[in-house]
Design a protein around this motif. Structure first.
Motif, PDB file in Angstrom:
ATOM      1  N   ASP A   1       0.813  -1.203   0.000  1.00 32.10           N
ATOM      2  CA  ASP A   1       0.000   0.000   0.000  1.00 32.10           C
ATOM      3  C   ASP A   1       0.851   1.259   0.000  1.00 32.10           C
ATOM      4  O   ASP A   1       0.629   2.190  -0.780  1.00 32.10           O
ATOM      5  N   LYS A   2       1.849   1.305   0.877  1.00 31.55           N
ATOM      6  CA  LYS A   2       2.699   2.491   0.960  1.00 31.55           C
ATOM      7  C   LYS A   2       3.466   2.721  -0.332  1.00 31.55           C
ATOM      8  O   LYS A   2       3.675   3.853  -0.763  1.00 31.55           O
ATOM      9  N   ALA A   3       3.888   1.623  -0.956  1.00 28.29           N
ATOM     10  CA  ALA A   3       4.617   1.745  -2.213  1.00 28.29           C
ATOM     11  C   ALA A   3       3.718   2.276  -3.320  1.00 28.29           C
ATOM     12  O   ALA A   3       4.149   3.024  -4.204  1.00 28.29           O
ATOM     13  N   CYS A   4       2.437   1.899  -3.273  1.00 29.94           N
ATOM     14  CA  CYS A   4       1.472   2.382  -4.262  1.00 29.94           C
ATOM     15  C   CYS A   4       1.291   3.896  -4.128  1.00 29.94           C
ATOM     16  O   CYS A   4       1.326   4.630  -5.116  1.00 29.94           O
ATOM     17  N   LYS A   5       1.125   4.346  -2.885  1.00 31.15           N
ATOM     18  CA  LYS A   5       0.981   5.777  -2.639  1.00 31.15           C
ATOM     19  C   LYS A   5       2.236   6.530  -3.053  1.00 31.15           C
ATOM     20  O   LYS A   5       2.159   7.597  -3.675  1.00 31.15           O
ATOM     21  N   SER A   6       3.383   5.964  -2.735  1.00 34.51           N
ATOM     22  CA  SER A   6       4.648   6.603  -3.079  1.00 34.51           C
ATOM     23  C   SER A   6       4.835   6.703  -4.583  1.00 34.51           C
ATOM     24  O   SER A   6       5.357   7.702  -5.092  1.00 34.51           O
ATOM     25  N   ALA A   7       4.405   5.655  -5.296  1.00 35.95           N
ATOM     26  CA  ALA A   7       4.549   5.654  -6.752  1.00 35.95           C
ATOM     27  C   ALA A   7       3.770   6.803  -7.374  1.00 35.95           C
ATOM     28  O   ALA A   7       4.210   7.421  -8.349  1.00 35.95           O
ATOM     29  N   CYS A   8       2.593   7.112  -6.816  1.00 32.81           N
ATOM     30  CA  CYS A   8       1.794   8.214  -7.347  1.00 32.81           C
ATOM     31  C   CYS A   8       2.334   9.564  -6.882  1.00 32.81           C
ATOM     32  O   CYS A   8       2.350  10.536  -7.635  1.00 32.81           O
ATOM     33  N   SER A   9       2.824   9.635  -5.635  1.00 29.73           N
ATOM     34  CA  SER A   9       3.353  10.895  -5.104  1.00 29.73           C
ATOM     35  C   SER A   9       4.555  11.375  -5.903  1.00 29.73           C
ATOM     36  O   SER A   9       4.717  12.567  -6.168  1.00 29.73           O
ATOM     37  N   SER A  10       5.419  10.448  -6.274  1.00 30.22           N
ATOM     38  CA  SER A  10       6.668  10.814  -6.945  1.00 30.22           C
ATOM     39  C   SER A  10       6.497  11.040  -8.438  1.00 30.22           C
ATOM     40  O   SER A  10       7.435  11.441  -9.109  1.00 30.22           O
ATOM     41  N   ASP A  11       5.313  10.774  -8.966  1.00 26.42           N
ATOM     42  CA  ASP A  11       5.066  10.941 -10.395  1.00 26.42           C
ATOM     43  C   ASP A  11       4.114  12.116 -10.585  1.00 26.42           C
ATOM     44  O   ASP A  11       2.948  12.055 -10.223  1.00 26.42           O
ATOM     45  N   CYS A  12       4.617  13.191 -11.164  1.00 22.31           N
ATOM     46  CA  CYS A  12       3.804  14.406 -11.293  1.00 22.31           C
ATOM     47  C   CYS A  12       2.580  14.193 -12.165  1.00 22.31           C
ATOM     48  O   CYS A  12       1.560  14.828 -11.972  1.00 22.31           O
ATOM     49  N   SER A  13       2.658  13.277 -13.125  1.00 17.47           N
ATOM     50  CA  SER A  13       1.516  13.039 -14.019  1.00 17.47           C
ATOM     51  C   SER A  13       0.452  12.147 -13.392  1.00 17.47           C
ATOM     52  O   SER A  13      -0.640  12.024 -13.924  1.00 17.47           O
ATOM     53  N   CYS A  14       0.775  11.554 -12.238  1.00 21.06           N
ATOM     54  CA  CYS A  14      -0.190  10.680 -11.556  1.00 21.06           C
ATOM     55  C   CYS A  14      -1.193  11.546 -10.802  1.00 21.06           C
ATOM     56  O   CYS A  14      -0.808  12.398  -9.987  1.00 21.06           O
ATOM     57  N   THR A  15      -2.468  11.336 -11.066  1.00 24.94           N
ATOM     58  CA  THR A  15      -3.513  12.161 -10.455  1.00 24.94           C
ATOM     59  C   THR A  15      -4.280  11.439  -9.359  1.00 24.94           C
ATOM     60  O   THR A  15      -4.972  12.077  -8.566  1.00 24.94           O
ATOM     61  N   ALA A  16      -4.189  10.104  -9.305  1.00 25.66           N
ATOM     62  CA  ALA A  16      -4.925   9.356  -8.281  1.00 25.66           C
ATOM     63  C   ALA A  16      -4.388   7.936  -8.208  1.00 25.66           C
ATOM     64  O   ALA A  16      -3.740   7.445  -9.150  1.00 25.66           O
ATOM     65  N   TYR A  17      -4.636   7.290  -7.073  1.00 24.14           N
ATOM     66  CA  TYR A  17      -4.279   5.877  -6.944  1.00 24.14           C
ATOM     67  C   TYR A  17      -5.328   5.169  -6.101  1.00 24.14           C
ATOM     68  O   TYR A  17      -6.108   5.783  -5.365  1.00 24.14           O
ATOM     69  N   ALA A  18      -5.348   3.853  -6.221  1.00 20.81           N
ATOM     70  CA  ALA A  18      -6.207   3.005  -5.397  1.00 20.81           C
ATOM     71  C   ALA A  18      -5.442   1.723  -5.134  1.00 20.81           C
ATOM     72  O   ALA A  18      -4.604   1.307  -5.933  1.00 20.81           O
ATOM     73  N   TYR A  19      -5.769   1.105  -4.010  1.00 16.65           N
ATOM     74  CA  TYR A  19      -5.032  -0.110  -3.628  1.00 16.65           C
ATOM     75  C   TYR A  19      -6.000  -1.186  -3.192  1.00 16.65           C
ATOM     76  O   TYR A  19      -6.908  -0.948  -2.393  1.00 16.65           O
ATOM     77  N   ASN A  20      -5.810  -2.347  -3.753  1.00 17.18           N
ATOM     78  CA  ASN A  20      -6.596  -3.518  -3.377  1.00 17.18           C
ATOM     79  C   ASN A  20      -5.667  -4.506  -2.712  1.00 17.18           C
ATOM     80  O   ASN A  20      -4.834  -5.122  -3.364  1.00 17.18           O
ATOM     81  N   GLY A  21      -5.815  -4.655  -1.400  1.00 14.79           N
ATOM     82  CA  GLY A  21      -4.887  -5.499  -0.649  1.00 14.79           C
ATOM     83  C   GLY A  21      -5.145  -6.979  -0.763  1.00 14.79           C
ATOM     84  O   GLY A  21      -4.349  -7.796  -0.311  1.00 14.79           O
ATOM     85  N   SER A  22      -6.289  -7.386  -1.357  1.00  7.61           N
ATOM     86  CA  SER A  22      -6.575  -8.813  -1.469  1.00  7.61           C
ATOM     87  C   SER A  22      -5.707  -9.447  -2.544  1.00  7.61           C
ATOM     88  O   SER A  22      -5.206  -8.774  -3.442  1.00  7.61           O
TER      89      SER A  22
END
Length: 843
Positions: free
Chosen positions: A374-395
């Motif tokens: 989950d944290k890596a997913c958020k980080s991937a979007c934070s560090s990419d200026c073109s990323c506007t949103a993310y979602a995470y499915n932990g299952s």
């Protein structure tokens, strides 16, 4: 004389040949071979009798087409047309095998259905799957098949997709109209830019998307109905040769099915139970406007439970304010505050934050990363200026979904919708702080909300202030309906001035406040020529706004029994409860002591204007009546189960069912509606309101109101729709109403005698008996014995379901005098929104 004998012998030989030719066709009715032809009314029938092939003319068209249709249905249901763009005008077309090809001959025209260059013994067979197959008999090799040239219908065993090597595409295209099978406006095909999903195109423009294929659930992400997988076995195949979707029916399912690209732009999965002759819709997409591609534009959310449907996401504003005012939201929304990384040119996790949104469907066009935290997913979007949103499915393996660029087609669902997801949208940190601060302020303000009267005075004073400041009040000025204690409050900040809506509270609803002068102009000063009808609460007029849109204007009488309480109910409910089978409220007027409501205009007025009119009753065939019944049931299910508050209408009757131009029903008049919060399911009231003949016994006699009160009213209405008779009046004897008459016929096993005489020649006895059975279940005396509306709809549409026997209806043997209705409207006018208010003393 010898010449006459020769002629006679020749005629005899020709007759014998014709007889022999007919015998050959009769012996193999599913197959045509070289040397044979199918002409005129001749048909091929598949070995199991499921499908039939022959020539037909759709509707009253004079053109001839080669088609395949279901054999068992009463009305011809065509699934394939061989010459959709080459209609024949001849009265004697023929289908034959010429060499190795199927050809359609009509006069001087020859149309090649297939194009092969082999030689040998060739035959064509109609299979029980609906596939018409041309084969080389010696090898059994398939030279051509109708499944490779689909029309608008997708049958089990067919393919939708394309062949990577040959470029062959399997797609569906709608008919042009009901009498013309040529190419229509809508097509369903694989999305070549994203070949794991399908799109509906309107012309060349994308209209709807299925979302990507989900390998875990074996469904397309935007078609949640596919998860009801007790009938179908779905498969999505992708290999070096082909990419396609196909499906089959489980052997235990005794049902026929087809998926149709309808000319309305909707794909529909229709089922036909083995014991039925009538199709019913299993699911359809797009379900409503929110499913249409880019309907609300970028960075917006769409909710079919609110009006307007579209609103900007938190932290965004309309990109074109004037277009939004005109209800054109296609341009979408833009950020209020630019992201820090956009200003600096690089990702900056310290300056940009994420706003959590729950209960949504995912926007389109996302990228997926597997096996990530989950944290890596958020980080991937934070560090990419073109990323506007993310979602995470932990299952499972942990799926990270990332969106880049515009967010499109995000849908806001209700809190209890099982298909809801959570998404995190990137905002500037300062914007997120502002949003949180506003929400906190709103909560504090609403916690100390003043009573309704004070708030209404606030509206009135605010409106008068605006009127003095601007000189006049126009329809672009708005009031905000707060979802707290069902109060009406006014907003005077910049947002409300623009009339866009509260961007920080998804439960708020904007409603245009029209000036009295604009309403007067729209109705030509409330002229009698514009009058549609008059009910107990006042007259209803047809109006035309400056933009050309027609509306229905309900002007509440100053002596009307509908006071501020009813006005509040109707305004609050219809503004917030948006459903395709509920009438839509467009605005209101509160000037000069006037109480005026502006609705969408329904061109066919009310159901009673058809049902109880001798001249119009014949326009309601059984298909139309069944469609109306299902729509009413869907609207009640929404009120009882799917709205945020449980709502009982309390005045369901034929005059409160409005019909649009396509005879789609919409429930109207919510002035008497009762709302329940939390886990409440029933209440007691000393104020008995409603219409004689439709009230349930526990409500009329004891003041107990619940959703089962509406079920009782629905049962009465259903009997009226079936019989074409009003509940009140004399039926056979002077001691029974319609309920008693229906019960008597049911007991005598002659229930079909109840059916309206205009339906006597309609071959739907099984469905009519089912509807009568369900109606009697709805009007049983004890509320607990009645089904819920969800159960009602299931019983009406699922013919495989065995129905229980009903108990004796309430009020079935109470003597009813035919009470003449008061002259509330002119004889040549239709009844619109008329409400009879009864006050009954509880005993």
């Amino acid at each position: 004389m010898p010449t006459m004998k020769l002629a006679f012998l020749s005629l005899l030989m020709f007759s014998c040949y014709c007889i022999r030719f007919s015998v050959v066709l009769a012996a193999a009715t599913s197959t045509i071979s070289v040397g044979q032809s199918l002409t005129g009314s001749d048909t091929l029938v598949s070995s199991g009798g499921a499908f039939e092939l022959g020539f037909f003319s759709p509707g009253n068209s004079s053109y001839k087409y080669l088609g395949i249709w279901y054999k068992k249905t009463k009305e011809r249901t065509v699934v394939w047309v061989g010459n959709r763009d080459q209609p024949l005008t001849t009265s004697s077309p023929a289908l034959a095998i010429d060499g190795a090809n199927l050809v359609i001959q009509g006069g001087r025209t020859t149309y090649h259905v297939s194009n092969n260059s082999v030689s040998g013994s060739i035959s064509a067979t109609l299979l029980d799957s609906g596939n018409f197959v041309l084969r080389e008999e010696s090898s059994g090799k398939t030279l051509w098949q109708s499944f490779d040239d689909p029309l608008d219908t997708f049958l089990p065993g067919m393919k939708l997709g394309y062949n990577r090597r040959t470029g062959k595409v399997w797609a569906l295209t709608s008919w042009k109209n009901t009498m013309d099978p040529s190419l229509g406006d809508f097509s369903l095909s694989i999305d070549f830019e994203s070949p794991d999903e399908f799109v509906i195109l309107k012309g060349s423009e994308k209209y709807w998307t299925s979302g990507p294929w989900d390998r875990d659930s074996q469904t397309f992400s935007h078609v949640p109905e596919m998860r009801l997988n007790y009938i179908f076995n779905y498969s999505f195949i992708s290999n070096p040769n082909e990419v396609y979707f196909t499906y089959s029916i489980y052997s235990s399912s005794d049902v026929s099915t087809r998926l149709v690209m309808d000319l309305s732009g909707q794909i529909k999965q229709l089922n036909l139970p083995e014991t039925s002759e009538q199709w019913f819709v299993f699911w359809g997409q797009p379900r409503d406007a929110c499913d249409v591609y880019k309907f609300c534009g970028s960075f917006s959310r769409c909710s079919s439970n609110t009006f307007p449907f579209c609103a900007c996401l938190d932290g965004f504003r309309p990109s074109d304010l004037e277009e939004w005012r005109q209800n054109d939201t296609s341009a979408g929304c833009v950020r209020k505050i630019q992201l820090q990384c956009e200003q600096m040119g690089y990702g900056n996790g310290d300056k940009d934050r994420f706003l959590k949104m729950d209960h949504v469907t995912f926007p389109l066009d996302y990228n997926t990363s597997e096996r990530i935290l989950d944290k890596a997913c958020k980080s991937a979007c934070s560090s990419d200026c073109s990323c506007t949103a993310y979602a995470y499915n932990g299952s499972g393996n942990g799926r990270c979904l990332l969106w880049h660029g515009d967010l499109l087609s995000l849908r806001q669902l209700s809190e209890d919708d099982p298909n809801g997801n959570t998404i995190f949208i990137k905002l500037a940190a300062s914007e997120l702080q502002n949003s949180q601060g506003i929400n906190k302020t709103l909560k504090i303000a609403l916690a100390s909300a003043v009573p309704l009267v004070a708030l209404f005075l606030t509206i009135y004073m605010g409106c008068q202030w605006k009127k003095k400041r601007k000189g006049k009040m126009g329809p672009t000025q708005d009031i905000l309906l707060f979802d707290v204690d069902l109060s009406i409050a006014a907003r005077t900040n910049e947002t409300s001035e623009r009339g866009i809506g509260n961007e920080n509270n998804t439960n708020d609803v904007w409603l245009p406040l029209f000036s009295f002068s604009s309403v007067t102009a729209a109705t030509q000063n409330f002229s009698n020529s514009n009058k549609l009808g008059e009910g107990g609460f006042g007259p209803v007029y047809k109006g035309k706004l400056l933009n050309g849109k027609h509306v229905a204007v309900k002007r509440l009488s100053k002596k009307s029994a509908q006071g501020m309480l009813e006005l509040r109910n109707e305004t609050m409910l219809i503004a917030k409860l948006q459903h395709k089978n509920l009438v839509r409220l467009l605005g209101c007027c509160l000037e000069r002591d006037e109480k005026i409501l502006i609705y969408e205009y329904m061109s066919n007025k009310s159901l009673d204007s058809f049902l109880f009119d001798e001249a119009k009753r014949h326009l309601l065939n059984w298909e139309t009546r069944a469609h109306i019944v299902e729509g009413i049931a869907q609207g009640l299910i929404y009120l009882h189960q799917h709205s945020r508050l449980r709502i009982v209408h309390r005045d369901l009757k034929a005059s409160n069912i409005l019909l649009d131009s396509d005879m789609n029903p919409k429930i109207s008049d919510f002035g008497l509606a009762k709302m329940f919060g939390g886990n409440e399911s029933e209440a007691n009231t000393n104020r008995i309101v409603g219409t004689y003949g439709y009230m349930s016994p526990e409500y009329a006699l004891e003041g107990v109101v619940s959703i089962k009160s509406d079920v009782f009213s629905f049962g009465v209405l259903l009997l009226e729709i079936i019989s074409g008779k009003k509940n009140t009046g004399f039926y056979q004897t002077d001691s029974m109403n319609l309920l008693g008459y229906a019960w008597q016929l049911w007991q005598e096993d002659t229930a079909l005698c109840l059916v309206d005489s205009v339906l006597e020649h309609h071959n739907s006895d099984g469905m009519l008996m089912r509807h009568i059975n369900v109606a009697l279940l709805c009007v049983q005396e004890i509320a607990a014995d009645r089904p819920t509306m969800s159960e009602v709809l299931t019983m009406l549409t699922n013919e495989l379901l065995t129905l229980p026997s009903p108990k004796q209806p309430a009020f079935s043997y109470i003597r009813t005098q035919k009470i003449p209705e008061p002259p509330l409207y002119k004889p040549d006018l239709n009844s619109v929104n008329d409400v009879t208010v009864s006050v009954v003393e509880a005993r």
